[in-house]
Scaffold this motif. Structure first.
Motif, short mmCIF file in Angstrom:
data_model
loop_
_atom_site.label_atom_id
_atom_site.label_comp_id
_atom_site.label_asym_id
_atom_site.label_seq_id
_atom_site.Cartn_x
_atom_site.Cartn_y
_atom_site.Cartn_z
N PRO A 17 0.72 -1.28 0.09
CA PRO A 17 0.33 0.44 0.22
C PRO A 17 1.18 1.60 -0.20
CG PRO A 17 0.06 -1.10 2.13
CD PRO A 17 1.56 -1.90 1.89
N TYR A 18 -0.03 2.24 -0.07
CA TYR A 18 0.77 3.64 -0.61
C TYR A 18 0.88 4.10 1.20
CZ TYR A 18 2.06 3.99 -5.47
OH TYR A 18 2.20 3.54 -6.75
N LEU A 19 1.86 4.61 1.69
CA LEU A 19 1.81 5.19 2.99
C LEU A 19 1.98 6.98 3.41
CD1 LEU A 19 1.85 5.47 6.19
CD2 LEU A 19 4.48 5.47 6.05
N VAL A 20 0.50 7.35 3.02
CA VAL A 20 0.26 9.27 2.64
C VAL A 20 0.44 9.62 3.94
CG1 VAL A 20 -0.17 10.61 1.87
CG2 VAL A 20 -0.73 8.96 0.92
N ILE A 21 1.63 10.92 4.76
CA ILE A 21 1.27 10.76 5.74
C ILE A 21 1.39 12.39 5.86
CG2 ILE A 21 2.86 12.02 8.31
CD1 ILE A 21 3.66 9.34 7.88
N ASP A 22 0.14 13.50 6.37
CA ASP A 22 0.04 15.11 6.03
C ASP A 22 -0.35 15.52 4.40
OD1 ASP A 22 -0.44 15.46 8.38
OD2 ASP A 22 2.27 16.03 9.22
N ALA A 47 -0.28 14.45 13.32
CA ALA A 47 0.11 13.96 11.84
C ALA A 47 -1.19 13.54 11.35
CB ALA A 47 1.63 13.14 11.62
N ASN A 48 -1.39 13.41 10.21
CA ASN A 48 -2.25 12.60 9.96
C ASN A 48 -1.85 11.53 8.48
OD1 ASN A 48 -4.62 12.35 6.86
ND2 ASN A 48 -5.99 12.27 9.19
N ILE A 49 -1.70 10.34 9.52
CA ILE A 49 -1.25 8.88 8.62
C ILE A 49 -2.85 8.42 7.13
CG2 ILE A 49 0.02 7.11 8.96
CD1 ILE A 49 0.79 8.18 11.33
N LEU A 50 -2.10 8.13 6.66
CA LEU A 50 -3.32 6.92 5.67
C LEU A 50 -3.12 6.15 5.00
CD1 LEU A 50 -4.97 10.33 3.90
CD2 LEU A 50 -6.40 8.65 4.66
N VAL A 51 -2.56 5.33 4.93
CA VAL A 51 -3.06 3.55 4.38
C VAL A 51 -3.38 3.13 3.38
CG1 VAL A 51 -1.10 1.42 4.54
CG2 VAL A 51 -0.66 3.25 5.81
N TYR A 93 -5.27 7.10 10.89
CA TYR A 93 -4.96 7.95 11.48
C TYR A 93 -4.40 8.60 11.97
CZ TYR A 93 -4.06 2.18 12.17
OH TYR A 93 -4.25 1.26 11.75
N ASN A 94 -5.44 9.80 13.38
CA ASN A 94 -4.69 11.07 13.99
C ASN A 94 -3.99 10.64 15.04
OD1 ASN A 94 -5.68 12.17 11.78
ND2 ASN A 94 -7.73 12.89 12.93
#
Lengths: 172, 148
Positions: A17-22, A47-51, A93-94
Motif C-alpha cells: 500500500p501507499y503510505l501518505v502522511i499529511d 500527523a494524519n496517517i493514511l495507508v 490515523y490521527n
C-alpha cells in the motif's frame, strides 16, 4: 521537530500500500528483518496517517490505458496481470507527536470486510479513524468490462486470421 | 467498525508510477523473448552442425555400407541439413534487428523499474541486466560472423 518512525509488517509482493502522511507520499524501505521502515519528520505536533492500496484500474482514463497497454503488449501477451481480487485497504490515523515517536503497523492477509492491521505506538494521543480491507466493486466491474472487451478483440483477431487463411488457400 | 469509505482515484503521481511499472514489466517480458530468440539462433547453429557431423559419422562408421542400405542417404542428409540451415539463416538474418531491440527493451525496463520508489524490482532489474549483457555478446558475435 518531531520524528515519526513507522514499521510495517505483513506486507506481501502483491500488497504494497501507499503510505501518505499529511498528504505526502512517504516511501518505505525493507529492513534486515523483512519488514518495512518509513521515517517522517515534521514541525507540527500532530500527523494524519493514511495507508491506501490503490488500484490501477481506478484511474481516470482506465479504459484507454488498459486498451493501450493491451495493444502495446501484443494483445496482452507481454502484459503483467491486473489484481484480480480488487481488495483495497483503507487505514487512517490521527496521532499526536512529541519528539521521537515509533509506530508499528502489523497487516493481516487481505480479506474482504476484515480489519486491515493492528497499530501500536508510543504517542501521547492516537485516534483510529479507518481500518478495513474491502473489495472495490467499481474496480471489479471495470475489470470485467475490460476482460470482455479483450476477449472480443481476441475472437475478432482469430476470426480474421482464419478468413485470411481461407482466402489465401482459395477456399473463399 | 465504521462503514468503509470508498478510496478515491489514485493521485496522478501514483497512477503515473503504476503505468511506469507496468510498462517496465512489459519491456522486461519483451526483452526475455528477444534473448530467447538469440539463444534459439545459437542453438540452431549447433543443431545444424550436429546433424552434419552425425550424418558424416554414420557414413564413416558404417564404411559406406549405409549407402547400400539407404541408397538416397546423401540426398536425405542434404535435405535435413537444408531444413536446419533455412531456420538458422532466417534467425541469423533477423538477429541484427532483434539484438538491438532486445538491448533497448532491457534498458528501458531497467530505467522504468528503477524509478519506482514504492517497490523494489531487484529480480527483474538483474534479469534485464543479464539480458543486456547476453544480447550485446550475441550481437557482437553475429555481427562478426556476418562480416566474415
Amino acid at each position: 521537530m518531531n520524528t515519526l518512525h513507522i514499521n510495517l509488517t505483513g506486507l506481501r509482493s502483491n500488497f504494497r500500500p501507499y503510505l501518505v502522511i499529511d498528504g505526502k507520499n512517504i516511501p518505505y524501505k525493507r529492513n534486515a528483518t523483512g519488514s518495512y521502515d518509513a521515517v517522517y519528520t515534521t514541525d507540527k505536533d500532530s500527523a494524519n496517517i493514511l495507508v491506501y492500496k490503490y488500484l490501477e484500474i481506478r484511474g481516470k482514463l482506465w479504459w484507454l490505458m488498459s486498451l493501450l497497454f493491451f495493444f502495446v503488449s501484443v494483445f496482452g501477451i507481454f502484459d503483467s496481470r491486473y489484481d484480480k481480487k480488487c481488495i483495497v485497504a483503507h487505514l487512517e490515523y490521527n496521532v499526536r507527536l512529541q519528539g521521537e515517536n515509533h509506530m508499528q503497523l502489523a497487516f493481516y492477509p487481505p480479506h474482504d470486510k476484515l480489519r486491515a492491521a493492528d497499530a501500536a505506538g508510543d504517542f501521547p494521543a492516537f485516534e483510529e479513524k479507518q481500518n478495513i480491507f474491502y473489495i472495490d466493486k467499481i474496480a471489479k466491474k471495470r475489470q470485467r468490462i475490460m476482460l470482455a472487451v479483450k476477449l472480443l478483440i481476441w475472437v475478432a483477431l482469430i476470426a480474421t486470421g482464419i478468413l485470411v487463411m481461407l482466402t489465401s488457400f482459395g477456399v473463399l | 467498525m465504521e462503514r468503509p469509505v470508498p478510496v478515491a482515484q489514485p493521485p496522478a503521481k501514483v497512477l503515473a508510477n503504476m503505468y511506469r511499472v507496468r510498462l517496465g514489466k512489459l519491456f522486461s517480458n519483451i526483452s526475455i523473448l528477444g534473448l530467447f530468440l538469440g539463444l534459439c539462433t545459437v542453438l540452431s547453429f549447433m543443431v545444424t552442425a550436429t546433424v552434419l557431423v552425425m550424418s558424416f559419422a554414420i557414413l564413416i562408421v558404417s564404411f559406406g555400407t549405409i549407402l547400400l542400405a539407404v541408397p538416397d542417404y546423401l540426398s536425405k542428409m542434404t535435405k535435413s541439413v537444408e531444413v536446419t540451415l533455412t531456420v538458422t539463416n532466417y534467425l541469423f538474418q533477423a538477429m541484427p534487428v532483434i539484438a538491438p531491440l532486445t538491448i533497448c527493451a532491457s534498458a528501458l525496463a531497467i530505467v522504468l523499474l528503477a524509478l519506482d520508489k514504492n517497490t523494489k524490482h531487484t529480480g527483474r532489474i538483474i534479469l534485464a541486466s543479464v539480458v543486456i549483457a547476453a544480447s550485446i555478446i550475441l550481437f557482437i558475435v553475429f555481427l562478426g560472423a556476418a562480416k566474415s
